[in-house]
Design an enzyme around this catalytic site. Structure first.
Site, PDB file in Angstrom:
ATOM      1  N   GLU A 192       0.836  -1.186   0.000  1.00  0.00           N
ATOM      2  CA  GLU A 192       0.000   0.000   0.000  1.00  0.00           C
ATOM      3  C   GLU A 192       0.875   1.241   0.000  1.00  0.00           C
ATOM      4  O   GLU A 192       1.960   1.253   0.585  1.00  0.00           O
ATOM      5  CB  GLU A 192      -0.938  -0.032   1.206  1.00  0.00           C
ATOM      6  CG  GLU A 192      -1.957  -1.149   1.054  1.00  0.00           C
ATOM      7  CD  GLU A 192      -2.990  -1.238   2.157  1.00  0.00           C
ATOM      8  OE1 GLU A 192      -4.130  -1.603   1.846  1.00  0.00           O
ATOM      9  OE2 GLU A 192      -2.664  -0.957   3.321  1.00  0.00           O
ATOM     10  N   CYS A 222      -0.537   5.805   9.815  1.00  0.00           N
ATOM     11  CA  CYS A 222       0.628   5.070  10.317  1.00  0.00           C
ATOM     12  C   CYS A 222       0.203   3.779  10.984  1.00  0.00           C
ATOM     13  O   CYS A 222      -0.667   3.782  11.848  1.00  0.00           O
ATOM     14  CB  CYS A 222       1.357   5.889  11.380  1.00  0.00           C
ATOM     15  SG  CYS A 222       2.085   7.380  10.766  1.00  0.00           S
TER      16      CYS A 222
HETATM   17  N1  SAH Z   1       9.379   0.530   9.476  1.00  0.00           N
HETATM   18  C1  SAH Z   1       9.647   1.905   9.637  1.00  0.00           C
HETATM   19  C2  SAH Z   1       8.751   2.784   8.792  1.00  0.00           C
HETATM   20  C3  SAH Z   1       7.309   2.424   8.727  1.00  0.00           C
HETATM   21  S1  SAH Z   1       6.382   2.587  10.190  1.00  0.00           S
HETATM   22  C4  SAH Z   1       9.566   2.307  11.078  1.00  0.00           C
HETATM   23  O1  SAH Z   1       9.089   1.537  11.887  1.00  0.00           O
HETATM   24  O2  SAH Z   1      10.013   3.390  11.393  1.00  0.00           O
HETATM   25  C5  SAH Z   1       6.171   4.339  10.319  1.00  0.00           C
HETATM   26  C6  SAH Z   1       5.804   4.845  11.718  1.00  0.00           C
HETATM   27  O3  SAH Z   1       4.500   4.423  12.104  1.00  0.00           O
HETATM   28  C7  SAH Z   1       6.738   4.349  12.805  1.00  0.00           C
HETATM   29  O4  SAH Z   1       7.205   5.447  13.546  1.00  0.00           O
HETATM   30  C8  SAH Z   1       5.858   3.462  13.666  1.00  0.00           C
HETATM   31  O5  SAH Z   1       6.253   3.489  15.008  1.00  0.00           O
HETATM   32  C9  SAH Z   1       4.495   4.077  13.473  1.00  0.00           C
HETATM   33  N2  SAH Z   1       3.380   3.184  13.743  1.00  0.00           N
HETATM   34  C10 SAH Z   1       3.307   1.851  13.561  1.00  0.00           C
HETATM   35  N3  SAH Z   1       2.087   1.398  13.908  1.00  0.00           N
HETATM   36  C11 SAH Z   1       1.362   2.466  14.298  1.00  0.00           C
HETATM   37  C12 SAH Z   1      -0.001   2.650  14.726  1.00  0.00           C
HETATM   38  N4  SAH Z   1      -0.852   1.639  14.798  1.00  0.00           N
HETATM   39  N5  SAH Z   1      -0.392   3.909  15.041  1.00  0.00           N
HETATM   40  C13 SAH Z   1       0.453   4.956  14.912  1.00  0.00           C
HETATM   41  N6  SAH Z   1       1.718   4.842  14.491  1.00  0.00           N
HETATM   42  C14 SAH Z   1       2.185   3.611  14.187  1.00  0.00           C
END
Ligand code: SAH
Ligand code: SF4
Length: 345
Positions: free
Chosen positions: A93, A339
């Protein structure tokens, strides 16, 4: 991969590689093709300044893109989410975000699934399928661009851990940042990592010089390991050393992201630990209230979104310790495009 050897996917080739693949055609032809790709030509037949026989030859020898758009959702807040599926069944996605000032940002995936397994993230809870190829990363950007948007910013924050697929990502960014193509500015690209130490060092040494964000979540090491299993092999003191090294080499401010999980990592001690971790680094903190995602319970209890007061208090505690704090806008929540809500399903 065989598929690629048999029929190169042109949207994943840097200007130099494209020249090689198109040999013995003259260089101006490969420049023409590169600029068509960068401008988002939907097909070879659309490349109207190439002679027709050449376009037909391309049609039979190459692919322009390898995926198809298999889903599209629009949030009333302006966010658009595309699902792109590839021939082997992998799907990812990609999200187009618009802010109040009309700025458009593409959020790109680097892996189908993610091996890191953070407990709060839907992508992570679904396991890992495979790394994406450079063409599959640039294709996401180009397909978002087909929607008619003039995209100025890129965040590598979609599905997957970018530093576990840095080689292909580098190539994709080379293509997207090429001055003879889209020319996206390196200052407008942000990569977010869960803290892969060798990857941060590699980025520091070999670039590209984009912006870096660390998904810290909490600086309480024991809690972090429970929330983010990658923390076990990438302990925080080593992550911090790698960030210091990165800053020494690249001299750029780093963002520390903290997804806020209601009642879990918003304690006073989390704020203090975060401030201690930040000492000596040039950082700003980005708070991301957890977006409800279908993930398993965490140690027997369902995760929950943090309350408004909880967010305010945590933010104030960080500011009191002298940190600059911003809060992430919640975009695309109605279409599970925010996110941590991406799964490619
Ligand atoms: N794998 C990388 C980039 C993708 S995730 C990483 O983890 O940084 C991007 C961001 O979304 C990260 O900061 C992660 O902590 C956050 N994230 C993951 N799941 C989430 C959720 N359910 N709600 C809000 N942020 C979330
Ligand atoms: Fe992977 Fe990032 Fe999700 Fe963690 S938060 S599982 S690293 S995509």
């Amino acid at each position: 991969m065989d598929r690629k050897k048999k029929r190169p996917v042109l949207c994943g080739l840097t200007p130099g590689e494209l020249r090689d693949v198109l040999e013995p055609l003259p260089a101006f032809r490969s420049r023409q093709v590169f600029s068509w790709i960068a401008r988002g030509a939907p097909s070879f037949s659309a490349m109207t300044d190439l002679p027709l026989p050449l376009r037909e030859e391309f049609e039979s020898r190459f692919f322009l893109y390898s995926g198809t758009v298999s889903g599209r959702l629009e949030d009333p807040d302006g966010t658009v989410k595309l699902r792109i599926s590839f021939p082997d069944g992998a799907s990812v996605e990609s999200v187009l975000l618009s802010d109040g000032e009309g700025r458009k940002t593409a959020c790109l995936s680097t892996q189908a699934g993610c091996p890191a397994g953070c407990v709060f993230c839907k992508t992570g809870s679904r396991g890992f399928f495979r790394n994406l190829e450079a063409s599959e990363i640039t294709e996401q950007f180009l397909r978002l661009r087909f929607l008619g948007a003039d995209i100025s910013h890129i965040v590598i924050m979609g599905m997957g851990e970018p530093l576990l697929n840095l080689g292909e990502l580098r190539k994709a960014l080379d293509i997207l940042m090429a001055p003879e193509g889209l020319g996206i500015s390196k200052r407008r690209v942000t990569l977010s990592t869960c803290g892969i130490v060798p990857g941060i060092r590699d980025l520091a040494d070999r670039g590209p010089p984009i912006r870096l964000a660390l998904s810290l979540t909490t600086a309480d090491e024991a809690l972090r390991e429970r929330l983010m299993p990658v923390g076990k092999t990438n302990p925080l003191p080593q992550v911090k050393k790698a960030l210091l090294y990165y800053q020494e080499k690249q001299g750029r401010r780093i963002t520390l992201e903290a997804v806020l999980l209601g009642g879990i990592n918003t304690r006073r001690q989390d704020a203090d630990a975060l401030a201690d971790f930040a000492r000596g680094l040039d950082v700003m903190v980005n708070l991301i209230p957890w977006n409800a995602a279908e993930v398993p319970e965490f140690e027997g209890r369902p995760l929950k979104e943090p309350g408004i007061r909880e967010i305010e208090e945590f933010s104030a505690a960080l500011e009191k310790r002298g940190l600059k704090v911003t809060r992430r806008l919640r975009k695309g929540r109605n279409i599970a495009g925010a996110c941590g809500q991406l799964a490619g399903e």
